[in-house]
Design a protein around this motif. Structure first.
Motif, PDB file in Angstrom:
ATOM      1  N   THR A 152       0.839  -1.191   0.000  1.00 16.70           N
ATOM      2  CA  THR A 152       0.000   0.000   0.000  1.00 16.70           C
ATOM      3  C   THR A 152       0.877   1.246   0.000  1.00 16.70           C
ATOM      4  N   ASN A 153       0.229   2.369   0.084  1.00 11.67           N
ATOM      5  CA  ASN A 153       0.963   3.633   0.120  1.00 11.67           C
ATOM      6  C   ASN A 153       0.510   4.432   1.334  1.00 11.67           C
ATOM      7  N   SER A 154       0.614   3.817   2.498  1.00 11.71           N
ATOM      8  CA  SER A 154       0.149   4.466   3.724  1.00 11.71           C
ATOM      9  C   SER A 154       1.015   5.666   4.074  1.00 11.71           C
ATOM     10  N   ASP A 155       0.345   6.728   4.503  1.00 11.91           N
ATOM     11  CA  ASP A 155       1.066   7.908   4.958  1.00 11.91           C
ATOM     12  C   ASP A 155       1.600   7.728   6.369  1.00 11.91           C
ATOM     13  N   ALA A 156       0.942   6.876   7.145  1.00 12.55           N
ATOM     14  CA  ALA A 156       1.370   6.646   8.521  1.00 12.55           C
ATOM     15  C   ALA A 156       0.721   5.378   9.045  1.00 12.55           C
ATOM     16  N   VAL A 157       1.284   4.861  10.129  1.00 10.78           N
ATOM     17  CA  VAL A 157       0.700   3.744  10.863  1.00 10.78           C
ATOM     18  C   VAL A 157       0.260   4.257  12.222  1.00 10.78           C
ATOM     19  N   ALA A 158      -0.962   3.921  12.613  1.00  3.27           N
ATOM     20  CA  ALA A 158      -1.450   4.190  13.965  1.00  3.27           C
ATOM     21  C   ALA A 158      -1.462   2.863  14.708  1.00  3.27           C
ATOM     22  N   LEU A 159      -0.623   2.751  15.723  1.00  4.73           N
ATOM     23  CA  LEU A 159      -0.395   1.485  16.416  1.00  4.73           C
ATOM     24  C   LEU A 159      -0.960   1.564  17.823  1.00  4.73           C
ATOM     25  N   SER A 160      -1.774   0.573  18.193  1.00 12.01           N
ATOM     26  CA  SER A 160      -2.461   0.588  19.486  1.00 12.01           C
ATOM     27  C   SER A 160      -1.998  -0.556  20.373  1.00 12.01           C
ATOM     28  N   SER A 161      -1.850  -0.254  21.678  1.00  9.73           N
ATOM     29  CA  SER A 161      -1.558  -1.298  22.655  1.00  9.73           C
ATOM     30  C   SER A 161      -2.080  -0.873  24.009  1.00  9.73           C
ATOM     31  N   SER A 162      -2.801  -1.782  24.662  1.00 14.14           N
ATOM     32  CA  SER A 162      -3.363  -1.501  25.983  1.00 14.14           C
ATOM     33  C   SER A 162      -2.557  -2.129  27.112  1.00 14.14           C
ATOM     34  N   ILE A 163      -1.739  -3.133  26.812  1.00 15.81           N
ATOM     35  CA  ILE A 163      -1.052  -3.902  27.848  1.00 15.81           C
ATOM     36  C   ILE A 163       0.448  -3.632  27.764  1.00 15.81           C
ATOM     37  N   ALA A 164       1.036  -3.225  28.888  1.00 13.78           N
ATOM     38  CA  ALA A 164       2.442  -2.827  28.898  1.00 13.78           C
ATOM     39  C   ALA A 164       3.375  -3.945  28.458  1.00 13.78           C
ATOM     40  N   THR A 165       3.008  -5.198  28.727  1.00 14.38           N
ATOM     41  CA  THR A 165       3.897  -6.298  28.361  1.00 14.38           C
ATOM     42  C   THR A 165       4.027  -6.456  26.844  1.00 14.38           C
ATOM     43  N   ARG A 166       3.219  -5.739  26.080  1.00 11.82           N
ATOM     44  CA  ARG A 166       3.342  -5.778  24.616  1.00 11.82           C
ATOM     45  C   ARG A 166       4.291  -4.694  24.096  1.00 11.82           C
ATOM     46  N   LEU A 167       4.877  -3.918  24.990  1.00 10.12           N
ATOM     47  CA  LEU A 167       5.747  -2.831  24.541  1.00 10.12           C
ATOM     48  C   LEU A 167       7.001  -3.298  23.807  1.00 10.12           C
ATOM     49  N   PRO A 168       7.644  -4.408  24.194  1.00  7.32           N
ATOM     50  CA  PRO A 168       8.763  -4.873  23.358  1.00  7.32           C
ATOM     51  C   PRO A 168       8.328  -5.176  21.926  1.00  7.32           C
ATOM     52  N   ALA A 169       7.150  -5.793  21.765  1.00 10.54           N
ATOM     53  CA  ALA A 169       6.633  -6.044  20.415  1.00 10.54           C
ATOM     54  C   ALA A 169       6.298  -4.737  19.713  1.00 10.54           C
ATOM     55  N   ALA A 170       5.773  -3.774  20.466  1.00  7.12           N
ATOM     56  CA  ALA A 170       5.476  -2.468  19.882  1.00  7.12           C
ATOM     57  C   ALA A 170       6.758  -1.802  19.388  1.00  7.12           C
ATOM     58  N   HIS A 171       7.824  -1.918  20.160  1.00  8.36           N
ATOM     59  CA  HIS A 171       9.095  -1.318  19.767  1.00  8.36           C
ATOM     60  C   HIS A 171       9.601  -1.931  18.458  1.00  8.36           C
ATOM     61  N   ALA A 172       9.485  -3.251  18.361  1.00  4.49           N
ATOM     62  CA  ALA A 172       9.910  -3.916  17.127  1.00  4.49           C
ATOM     63  C   ALA A 172       9.075  -3.441  15.942  1.00  4.49           C
ATOM     64  N   ALA A 173       7.774  -3.274  16.134  1.00  2.28           N
ATOM     65  CA  ALA A 173       6.904  -2.826  15.045  1.00  2.28           C
ATOM     66  C   ALA A 173       7.215  -1.381  14.658  1.00  2.28           C
ATOM     67  N   ILE A 174       7.435  -0.529  15.645  1.00  2.00           N
ATOM     68  CA  ILE A 174       7.769   0.872  15.366  1.00  2.00           C
ATOM     69  C   ILE A 174       9.036   0.949  14.530  1.00  2.00           C
ATOM     70  N   THR A 175      10.057   0.225  14.973  1.00  2.00           N
ATOM     71  CA  THR A 175      11.341   0.255  14.270  1.00  2.00           C
ATOM     72  C   THR A 175      11.216  -0.303  12.855  1.00  2.00           C
ATOM     73  N   ALA A 176      10.430  -1.375  12.697  1.00  2.01           N
ATOM     74  CA  ALA A 176      10.261  -1.984  11.371  1.00  2.01           C
ATOM     75  C   ALA A 176       9.524  -1.040  10.421  1.00  2.01           C
ATOM     76  N   CYS A 177       8.492  -0.377  10.911  1.00  2.00           N
ATOM     77  CA  CYS A 177       7.759   0.579  10.057  1.00  2.00           C
ATOM     78  C   CYS A 177       8.665   1.737   9.645  1.00  2.00           C
ATOM     79  N   GLN A 178       9.427   2.236  10.595  1.00  2.00           N
ATOM     80  CA  GLN A 178      10.324   3.347  10.285  1.00  2.00           C
ATOM     81  C   GLN A 178      11.397   2.938   9.291  1.00  2.00           C
ATOM     82  N   ALA A 179      11.805   1.669   9.347  1.00  2.86           N
ATOM     83  CA  ALA A 179      12.842   1.194   8.428  1.00  2.86           C
ATOM     84  C   ALA A 179      12.368   1.207   6.980  1.00  2.86           C
ATOM     85  N   VAL A 180      11.044   1.123   6.765  1.00 11.04           N
ATOM     86  CA  VAL A 180      10.527   1.199   5.388  1.00 11.04           C
ATOM     87  C   VAL A 180       9.975   2.588   5.089  1.00 11.04           C
TER      88      VAL A 180
END
Length: 374
Positions: free
Chosen positions: A153-181
């Motif tokens: 796709t040609n997304s202008d941005a990603v809006a990423l949601s997380s309610s549980i703190a234990t998912r923050l390592p996974a969130a960090h990986a997703a943030i970094t991966a999106c920024q890498a592209v």
């Protein structure tokens, strides 16, 4: 006095009345009435965004509060959430919500392992109402699948949601991966802290405290373009000590060891029912998981806050929280070679023994009434 004040007051009264009606419906698992309340609000001229954020979202917050206070069972909490989700779906199909895309494209997704999808769904609907083309990917989106979607796709941005703190390592990986592209990331949800502290720690491109603020931020202009060479260790250099990696890789064995040590320390545990034993093992797993997250973030207070919250939840269910300090002591013995983990455990123990959290640390716990969310 402003001539508009009475109108605002009337709107506020209407919204509160609608929220009360919706709560009555979802708390009794009355899906048909819940849908009628939501669609009826549109027919009465309440704008769709207000229905989403000031009626449905308000009721969903109450669902969580009632579960925490032990006034809603896990099953009833799940049923209420499912009805709210179906009410959102019904609203999204109403003619009053049809909006032609006039802006760019936003991908909305939950972090891998995050099953609380309603906050992300609410944001997706608000963005659609405001003229964005929205790709809503739902709950538990693994980072590779998210990146594959961005490539198509040609997304202008990603809006990423997380309610549980234990998912923050996974969130960090997703943030970094999106920024890498080359795609910037806006994050939101309770996991990132009420002030967005973890969003900034994990180098997200933007943070918003709620769906309305997120939509406002995206409307204000493009998010800053991310650095493509950004690495996770750039944000969290303390991870080089490997404590997080070693403890999380061996978490299952650590839980088994601590469980066995608790049995030896408290012979009454030998009389526990199978359900009580399952609950105890689940609690231990949560403690180790939050310890790992605190190690990942380098934040002792995250773990302490989780422990005091857990103590409150147990107390609300009539389950003494006195097993928590000895559990932390046993964990500390097993992790004696991990200095950061020991500091976090010590900080957590101190938080539990403050006035208001004092317990007899040597009495066994009766878990016959315990219940935890799935």
């Amino acid at each position: 006095m402003s001539m508009r004040t009475p109108h605002r007051a009337a709107v506020g009264d209407t919204v509160r009345h609608l929220a009360d009606e919706l709560w009555d419906a979802v708390s009794t698992a009355d899906e048909y009435t819940a849908t009628e309340v939501v669609l009826g609000a549109l027919e009465r001229g309440v704008d769709p965004e207000t229905v989403l954020l000031d009626v449905i979202a308000r009721v969903q917050r109450k669902v969580g509060e009632e579960w925490a206070a032990n006034r809603l069972s896990v099953a009833r909490e799940h049923a209420a959430t499912a009805i709210n989700e179906r009410a959102v779906a019904a609203l999204s199909l109403h003619p009053a919500t049809r909006t032609a895309p006039t802006r760019g494209r936003i991908t909305v997704a939950c972090v891998d392992g995050e099953w609380h999808a309603l906050p992300a769904r609410l944001l997706a609907e608000v963005l659609t109402l405001r003229g964005w083309q929205v790709d809503y990917l739902g709950a538990q989106v693994p980072a590779p699948h998210l990146i594959a979607h961005l490539h198509r796709t040609n997304s202008d941005a990603v809006a990423l949601s997380s309610s549980i703190a234990t998912r923050l390592p996974a969130a960090h990986a997703a943030i970094t991966a999106c920024q890498a592209v080359g795609v910037p990331v806006l994050v939101g949800g309770a996991a990132f802290g009420p002030d967005g502290r973890y969003a900034f720690l994990l180098d997200a491109d933007a943070w918003a405290p709620d769906a309305r603020a997120a939509a406002d931020r995206l409307a204000a202009g493009p998010l800053p373009r991310p650095r493509r060479d950004h690495q996770q260790l750039d944000d969290l250099p303390h991870l080089v000590d490997q404590e997080y990696t070693l403890i999380t890789r061996n978490s299952a064995a650590l839980v088994r060891t601590v469980f066995a040590a608790l049995e030896a320390a408290f012979p009454a545990m030998l009389t526990y029912s199978e359900l009580q034993r399952e609950h105890t093992a689940e609690d231990l797993a949560h403690i180790v998981e939050f310890l790992g997250t605190a190690l990942y973030l380098g934040d002792e207070e995250l773990f302490a806050s989780f422990l005091t919250w857990t103590a409150q939840i147990l107390t609300a269910r009539g389950v003494p929280a006195r097993s928590l300090p000895p559990t932390l002591s046993i964990l500390a013995g097993e992790l004696k070679d991990f200095p950061r983990a020991l500091r976090i455990l010590e900080h957590g123990t101190t938080a539990l023994t403050r006035p208001g959290h004092g317990t007899d640390p040597y009495a066994p716990v009766d878990r016959s009434t315990a219940e935890s969310p799935s």
